[in-house]
Write an enzyme that holds these catalytic residues in place. Structure first.
Site, mmCIF file in Angstrom:
data_model
loop_
_atom_site.group_PDB
_atom_site.id
_atom_site.type_symbol
_atom_site.label_atom_id
_atom_site.label_comp_id
_atom_site.label_asym_id
_atom_site.label_seq_id
_atom_site.Cartn_x
_atom_site.Cartn_y
_atom_site.Cartn_z
ATOM 1 N N LEU A 78 14.952 -9.134 -70.146
ATOM 2 C CA LEU A 78 13.752 -8.312 -70.265
ATOM 3 C C LEU A 78 13.972 -7.305 -71.391
ATOM 4 O O LEU A 78 14.946 -6.543 -71.356
ATOM 5 C CB LEU A 78 13.524 -7.572 -68.938
ATOM 6 C CG LEU A 78 12.311 -6.649 -68.839
ATOM 7 C CD1 LEU A 78 11.013 -7.451 -68.893
ATOM 8 C CD2 LEU A 78 12.361 -5.853 -67.530
ATOM 9 N N LEU B 112 15.722 -2.232 -57.905
ATOM 10 C CA LEU B 112 15.514 -2.502 -56.473
ATOM 11 C C LEU B 112 15.212 -3.973 -56.189
ATOM 12 O O LEU B 112 15.113 -4.362 -55.024
ATOM 13 C CB LEU B 112 14.347 -1.645 -55.941
ATOM 14 C CG LEU B 112 14.664 -0.232 -55.416
ATOM 15 C CD1 LEU B 112 15.236 0.638 -56.510
ATOM 16 C CD2 LEU B 112 13.436 0.416 -54.822
ATOM 17 N N ALA C 201 20.039 -0.167 -56.138
ATOM 18 C CA ALA C 201 19.801 -0.129 -54.693
ATOM 19 C C ALA C 201 20.811 -1.068 -54.052
ATOM 20 O O ALA C 201 20.569 -2.264 -53.922
ATOM 21 C CB ALA C 201 18.377 -0.569 -54.375
ATOM 22 N N TYR D 270 23.561 -12.312 -49.721
ATOM 23 C CA TYR D 270 23.070 -10.931 -49.880
ATOM 24 C C TYR D 270 24.247 -9.963 -49.995
ATOM 25 O O TYR D 270 24.347 -9.203 -50.968
ATOM 26 C CB TYR D 270 22.198 -10.578 -48.679
ATOM 27 C CG TYR D 270 21.538 -9.220 -48.756
ATOM 28 C CD1 TYR D 270 20.485 -8.975 -49.631
ATOM 29 C CD2 TYR D 270 21.949 -8.179 -47.921
ATOM 30 C CE1 TYR D 270 19.868 -7.718 -49.683
ATOM 31 C CE2 TYR D 270 21.334 -6.926 -47.965
ATOM 32 C CZ TYR D 270 20.288 -6.709 -48.845
ATOM 33 O OH TYR D 270 19.683 -5.477 -48.892
HETATM 34 P P1 NAD Z 1 11.326 -5.738 -50.284
HETATM 35 O O1 NAD Z 1 11.605 -7.173 -50.045
HETATM 36 O O2 NAD Z 1 10.114 -5.146 -49.700
HETATM 37 O O3 NAD Z 1 11.335 -5.423 -51.841
HETATM 38 C C1 NAD Z 1 12.081 -6.145 -52.781
HETATM 39 C C2 NAD Z 1 11.180 -6.428 -53.964
HETATM 40 O O4 NAD Z 1 11.917 -7.167 -54.953
HETATM 41 C C3 NAD Z 1 9.968 -7.295 -53.582
HETATM 42 O O5 NAD Z 1 8.803 -6.710 -54.092
HETATM 43 C C4 NAD Z 1 10.273 -8.641 -54.234
HETATM 44 O O6 NAD Z 1 9.103 -9.361 -54.587
HETATM 45 C C5 NAD Z 1 11.097 -8.217 -55.429
HETATM 46 N N1 NAD Z 1 11.980 -9.267 -55.945
HETATM 47 C C6 NAD Z 1 12.790 -10.096 -55.253
HETATM 48 N N2 NAD Z 1 13.433 -10.918 -56.091
HETATM 49 C C7 NAD Z 1 13.033 -10.600 -57.349
HETATM 50 C C8 NAD Z 1 13.330 -11.097 -58.636
HETATM 51 N N3 NAD Z 1 14.209 -12.091 -58.815
HETATM 52 N N4 NAD Z 1 12.709 -10.546 -59.704
HETATM 53 C C9 NAD Z 1 11.806 -9.546 -59.553
HETATM 54 N N5 NAD Z 1 11.477 -9.031 -58.348
HETATM 55 C C10 NAD Z 1 12.092 -9.558 -57.265
HETATM 56 O O7 NAD Z 1 12.636 -4.941 -49.794
HETATM 57 P P2 NAD Z 1 12.889 -3.378 -49.710
HETATM 58 O O8 NAD Z 1 13.195 -3.076 -48.295
HETATM 59 O O9 NAD Z 1 11.862 -2.628 -50.426
HETATM 60 O O10 NAD Z 1 14.265 -3.284 -50.520
HETATM 61 C C11 NAD Z 1 14.338 -2.811 -51.851
HETATM 62 C C12 NAD Z 1 15.790 -2.748 -52.274
HETATM 63 O O11 NAD Z 1 16.502 -1.860 -51.419
HETATM 64 C C13 NAD Z 1 16.493 -4.089 -52.218
HETATM 65 O O12 NAD Z 1 17.364 -4.204 -53.329
HETATM 66 C C14 NAD Z 1 17.298 -4.015 -50.946
HETATM 67 O O13 NAD Z 1 18.463 -4.794 -51.019
HETATM 68 C C15 NAD Z 1 17.628 -2.534 -50.875
HETATM 69 N N6 NAD Z 1 17.859 -2.099 -49.488
HETATM 70 C C16 NAD Z 1 16.816 -1.956 -48.602
HETATM 71 C C17 NAD Z 1 17.078 -1.565 -47.301
HETATM 72 C C18 NAD Z 1 15.987 -1.374 -46.274
HETATM 73 O O14 NAD Z 1 16.287 -1.007 -45.142
HETATM 74 N N7 NAD Z 1 14.726 -1.560 -46.592
HETATM 75 C C19 NAD Z 1 18.407 -1.347 -46.885
HETATM 76 C C20 NAD Z 1 19.428 -1.521 -47.816
HETATM 77 C C21 NAD Z 1 19.147 -1.887 -49.105
HETATM 78 N N1 UDP Z 2 19.470 -7.987 -71.803
HETATM 79 C C1 UDP Z 2 18.146 -7.774 -71.490
HETATM 80 N N2 UDP Z 2 17.461 -6.787 -72.158
HETATM 81 C C2 UDP Z 2 18.031 -6.042 -73.133
HETATM 82 C C3 UDP Z 2 19.404 -6.261 -73.421
HETATM 83 C C4 UDP Z 2 20.088 -7.240 -72.736
HETATM 84 O O1 UDP Z 2 17.583 -8.417 -70.620
HETATM 85 O O2 UDP Z 2 17.351 -5.171 -73.682
HETATM 86 C C5 UDP Z 2 20.205 -9.014 -71.057
HETATM 87 C C6 UDP Z 2 20.691 -10.137 -71.931
HETATM 88 O O3 UDP Z 2 20.059 -11.314 -71.489
HETATM 89 C C7 UDP Z 2 22.172 -10.240 -71.675
HETATM 90 C C8 UDP Z 2 22.414 -9.303 -70.500
HETATM 91 O O4 UDP Z 2 21.331 -8.409 -70.478
HETATM 92 O O5 UDP Z 2 22.534 -11.522 -71.286
HETATM 93 C C9 UDP Z 2 23.703 -8.510 -70.654
HETATM 94 O O6 UDP Z 2 23.647 -7.784 -71.852
HETATM 95 P P1 UDP Z 2 24.965 -7.328 -72.590
HETATM 96 O O7 UDP Z 2 24.573 -6.669 -73.857
HETATM 97 O O8 UDP Z 2 25.819 -6.561 -71.668
HETATM 98 O O9 UDP Z 2 25.744 -8.695 -72.799
HETATM 99 P P2 UDP Z 2 25.690 -9.780 -73.947
HETATM 100 O O10 UDP Z 2 24.315 -9.780 -74.548
HETATM 101 O O11 UDP Z 2 26.736 -9.341 -74.869
HETATM 102 O O12 UDP Z 2 25.996 -11.025 -73.192
#
Ligand code: NAD
Ligand code: UDP
Ligand code: UDP
Length: 318
Positions: A69, A79, A120, A151
Site C-alpha cells: 500500500l 488493527l 493491535a 492467530y
Molecule cells: P474485527 O474483526 O471487528 O475487526 C478486524 C477488521 O480487520 C475487520 O473490519 C476486517 O474486515 C479487517 N480485516 C481482516 N483482514 C483484513 C485484511 N487482510 N486486510 C484488510 N482488512 C482486514 O475485530 P476487532 O475486535 O475490532 O479487532 C481489531 C484488532 O484488535 C485485531 O487486530 C484483533 O486481533 C485485535 N484484538 C481485539 C480484541 C477484542 O477483544 N476485540 C482482543 C485482542 C486483540
Molecule cells: N511497502 C508498502 N508501502 C510502502 C513501502 C513498502 O506496502 O510505502 C511494502 C513493500 O511491499 C515491502 C514491505 O512493505 O515488501 C516491506 O518494506 P521494506 O522497505 O521493509 O522491505 P523491502 O521493500 O526492502 O523488501
C-alpha cells in the site's frame, strides 16, 4: 476538545470497519484528525462506518493489507485481522498472512514515511498462561500447531517484526496487547462469549456455557480500550510496549452468563457444551505498566458496560 489545525494529523487505521477500528476512528475524528480507513470487509462492515460517509475528514478504501500500500500518512494504527476464533479459523492461512504480511507491508509503509506505527496485538500471545495475572515479561504458553495457532503465532510473529523494524530501522513502534474487549458494534455472530450470551438471551435461546463455566476472562469496555490505544500512540518514543491493555476484573463465564441475564432482565436456561480445544483456563491482565507509563486505568465496570452493549444488540435484532 477540538485540536488546533496545525496539530491535525492524517491517520491510517487498518481494519477500521471492524469493531475496535470503527470506535477508534470516531475518537480520532473527534480529536480533529483526518482518518483514512482501509479494510477488506472480511469481518468488518460498512454499517460500522456508515455514519461517517459525509464526514469531510474521513475516507474509506477497500484494501487487503496482505498487498502493498503506497500512500502518505502521519501515523498508522494496524488493527486489520479477524479477532474471533470462528472468524480467524475460517481461513487460517489467510489469518497468518494478514498478521504477518500485513505487518510487513504496514511496517514498510511506516519505514518509508518515518512515521509512528501501533500494532493491535493480543493477550493470545500468552496462550494458555502458566503465569497469572499476565505481565508483559511473561513469554507465554502457546501451542504452535493447534487451531488457534494461526492467530496466536501470527500475532507473535507480528510483534517480532515490529521489534526488528524498531531495532534494525529505528522505527517508532507501539505494541498494545489487547485483552477481551466488548461493546456496541461487536459482530452479533462472531461466536465470542459476550455477543453470544447477549444474542441468546435476547432471542430467548439457551445460554451456551462451554465446559463447566469456571474458566475466567477479564472484559474491557470499548471506550476504555480506545482511550488506552490513543494514549499509547501519543506516548514518548521510548514507550514501545508491549503493553497490556485490558480490564483486570476477572469473571468466570458462569458469572458472566448470570450478569447478562440480570442486565437484560431476561431468563434463559444455561446449557453446557464441550470446552473448545486449547481454550485458556484463565486470563487477567496485569496493567501496572499502562498505569505507570500512560496513566491509564479502565473506568467502566462490566455491569455498566453491558447496558449499552445489550441496547446495541437489541437494536440489531429488532
Ligand atoms: P474485527 O474483526 O471487528 O475487526 C478486524 C477488521 O480487520 C475487520 O473490519 C476486517 O474486515 C479487517 N480485516 C481482516 N483482514 C483484513 C485484511 N487482510 N486486510 C484488510 N482488512 C482486514 O475485530 P476487532 O475486535 O475490532 O479487532 C481489531 C484488532 O484488535 C485485531 O487486530 C484483533 O486481533 C485485535 N484484538 C481485539 C480484541 C477484542 O477483544 N476485540 C482482543 C485482542 C486483540
Ligand atoms: N511497502 C508498502 N508501502 C510502502 C513501502 C513498502 O506496502 O510505502 C511494502 C513493500 O511491499 C515491502 C514491505 O512493505 O515488501 C516491506 O518494506 P521494506 O522497505 O521493509 O522491505 P523491502 O521493500 O526492502 O523488501
Ligand atoms: N464461551 C462460552 N460460551 C460461548 C462462547 C464462548 O462459554 O458461547 C467461553 C469460551 O470457551 C472461553 C470464553 O468464553 O472460555 C471466552 O471466549 P471468547 O471466544 O469470547 O474469547 P477468547 O477465548 O478468545 O478469550
Amino acid at each position: 476538545m477540538p485540536r488546533l489545525y496545525d496539530s491535525r494529523k492524517r491517520i491510517l487505521v487498518t481494519g477500521g470497519a471492524g469493531f475496535l477500528g470503527s470506535h477508534l476512528i470516531d475518537r480520532l475524528l473527534k480529536m480533529g484528525h483526518e482518518v483514512l480507513c482501509i479494510d477488506n470487509l472480511f469481518t468488518g462492515t460498512k454499517q460500522n462506518i456508515e455514519h461517517l460517509h459525509a464526514h469531510p475528514r474521513f475516507e474509506f478504501m477497500r484494501h487487503d493489507v496482505t498487498f502493498p500500500l503506497y500512500l502518505e500518512v502521519d501515523e498508522i494504527y494496524n488493527l486489520a485481522c479477524p479477532a474471533s476464533p470462528i472468524h480467524y479459523q475460517h481461513d487460517p492461512v489467510q489469518t497468518t498472512k494478514t498478521s504477518v504480511h500485513g505487518a510487513i507491508n504496514m511496517l514498510g509503509l511506516a519505514k518509508r514515511l518515518k512515521c509512528r506505527i501501533l500494532q493491535a496485538s493480543t493477550s493470545e500471545v500468552y496462550g494458555d498462561p502458566a503465569v497469572h495475572p499476565q505481565t508483559e515479561e511473561y513469554w507465554g504458553n502457546v501451542n504452535p500447531i493447534g487451531p488457534r495457532s494461526c492467530y496466536d503465532e501470527g500475532k507473535r510473529c507480528a510483534e517480532t517484526l515490529f521489534f526488528d523494524y524498531h531495532r534494525q530501522h529505528g522505527l517508532a513502534i507501539k505494541v498494545a496487547r489487547i485483552f477481551n474487549t466488548y461493546g456496541p458494534r461487536m459482530h452479533p455472530s462472531d461466536g465470542r462469549v459476550v455477543s453470544n450470551f447477549i444474542v441468546q438471551a435476547l432471542k430467548g435461546q439457551p445460554i451456551t456455557l462451554y465446559g463447566d463455566g469456571s474458566q475466567t476472562r477479564s472484559f474491557c469496555y470499548v471506550d476504555d480500550l480506545i482511550e488506552g490505544l490513543v494514549l499509547l500512540m501519543s506516548s514518548p518514543d521510548s514507550v514501545t510496549g508491549p503493553i497490556n491493555l485490558g480490564n483486570p476484573t476477572e469473571f468466570t463465564m458462569r458469572e458472566l452468563a448470570d450478569l447478562v441475564l440480570a442486565e437484560a432482565g431476561l431468563s434463559s436456561p444455561v446449557v453446557t457444551l464441550p470446552l473448545p480445544q486449547d481454550d485458556p483456563r484463565q486470563r487477567q491482565p496485569d496493567i501496572k505498566l499502562a498505569a505507570q507509563l500512560l496513566g491509564w486505568v479502565p473506568a467502566m465496570p462490566l455491569r455498566e458496560g453491558l447496558r449499552p452493549t445489550i441496547a446495541y444488540f437489541r437494536s440489531q435484532i429488532s
